[in-house]
Design a protein around this motif. Structure first.
Motif, short mmCIF file in Angstrom:
data_model
loop_
_atom_site.label_atom_id
_atom_site.label_comp_id
_atom_site.label_asym_id
_atom_site.label_seq_id
_atom_site.Cartn_x
_atom_site.Cartn_y
_atom_site.Cartn_z
N VAL A 186 0.86 -1.18 0.00
CA VAL A 186 0.00 0.00 0.00
C VAL A 186 0.90 1.23 0.00
O VAL A 186 1.80 1.34 0.82
CB VAL A 186 -0.92 0.00 1.25
N GLU A 203 -0.42 4.51 0.16
CA GLU A 203 -1.01 5.51 1.05
C GLU A 203 -2.28 4.96 1.68
O GLU A 203 -3.01 4.21 1.04
CB GLU A 203 -1.35 6.78 0.26
N ILE A 204 -2.51 5.34 2.92
CA ILE A 204 -3.75 4.99 3.61
C ILE A 204 -4.47 6.29 3.95
O ILE A 204 -3.88 7.18 4.57
CB ILE A 204 -3.50 4.18 4.90
N HIS A 214 -8.10 7.80 5.75
CA HIS A 214 -9.21 7.43 6.63
C HIS A 214 -10.17 8.60 6.76
O HIS A 214 -9.84 9.74 6.39
CB HIS A 214 -8.70 6.98 8.00
N ALA A 268 -6.75 2.69 10.58
CA ALA A 268 -5.72 3.05 9.61
C ALA A 268 -4.32 2.98 10.23
O ALA A 268 -3.37 2.51 9.59
CB ALA A 268 -5.99 4.45 9.07
N GLY A 281 -1.37 0.68 9.05
CA GLY A 281 -0.12 1.34 8.68
C GLY A 281 1.08 0.76 9.40
O GLY A 281 2.16 0.62 8.80
N PRO A 339 2.98 2.07 4.69
CA PRO A 339 2.76 2.80 3.44
C PRO A 339 3.78 3.92 3.25
O PRO A 339 3.97 4.75 4.13
CB PRO A 339 1.35 3.35 3.60
N ILE A 356 -0.17 8.04 6.21
CA ILE A 356 -1.57 7.92 6.59
C ILE A 356 -2.13 9.33 6.70
O ILE A 356 -1.56 10.17 7.40
CB ILE A 356 -1.71 7.19 7.94
N MET A 387 -5.28 2.73 -0.04
CA MET A 387 -6.17 2.07 0.91
C MET A 387 -7.06 3.14 1.53
O MET A 387 -6.57 4.14 2.04
CB MET A 387 -5.39 1.33 2.00
N VAL A 442 -9.99 3.76 4.42
CA VAL A 442 -10.57 3.20 5.64
C VAL A 442 -11.76 4.06 6.04
O VAL A 442 -11.60 5.27 6.27
CB VAL A 442 -9.54 3.15 6.79
#
Length: 153
Positions: free
Chosen positions: A44, A46-47, A49, A59, A63, A68, A72, A98, A100
């Motif tokens: 991944v 980037e995450i 949320h 998240a 992470g 990532p 995040i 990603m 969330v």
């Protein structure tokens, strides 16, 4: 290259935590799912949320396991009743992104991407579950590539 959609882990009731952070069970489930995903080599970049406490905590646990490179971040467009079409128009598959968030947004997002009708169900999420979407080979048609859910029964 893929898009990963995650429903936050189980949260505490409002009378125990006004911000409805993760419950101990939710924390354990997300941690377990994150470790399984990392074990499978899920990459991944980037995450993002929703900013709500339970999504942020989910998240962060993901992470910790997935590391990532893009970090995040919070997004103000991943709330339960936000418009999936608005978010979908900004998705670039090469980002390995990603997201969330919450229901019904996550289920509507999958439906919107798969067949353009966010009110026609495609998949049932579980708290802490991950759904991976990708393009079908040589097309621009979204498909569910895999799903990792905490419960199979």
């Amino acid at each position: 290259m893929a898009l990963f959609l995650v429903q936050h882990g189980k949260n505490l009731p409002k009378d125990q935590d006004p911000d409805k952070g993760l419950s101990p069970e939710g924390n354990d489930t997300v941690r377990r799912i994150a470790q399984v995903a990392a074990g499978y080599g899920v990459a991944v970049k980037e995450i993002r949320h929703s900013g709500k406490k339970r999504a942020r905590e989910t998240a962060e646990l993901l992470g910790d396991a997935l590391k990532p490179s893009g970090g995040i971040t919070s997004s103000d467009r991943l709330g339960p009743t936000d418009d999936p079409a608005a978010v979908a128009s900004d998705i670039r598959l090469e980002d390995d992104l990603m997201l969330v968030g919450h229901l019904p947004f996550m289920e509507k997002m999958v439906s919107h991407l798969i067949h353009g009708d966010q009110d026609r169900p495609v998949i049932k999420f579980q708290n802490g579950g991950i759904v991976c979407l990708d393009f079908y080979p040589d097309t621009t048609d979204w498909v569910i590539k895999w799903a990792l859910m905490p419960e199979i029964g």
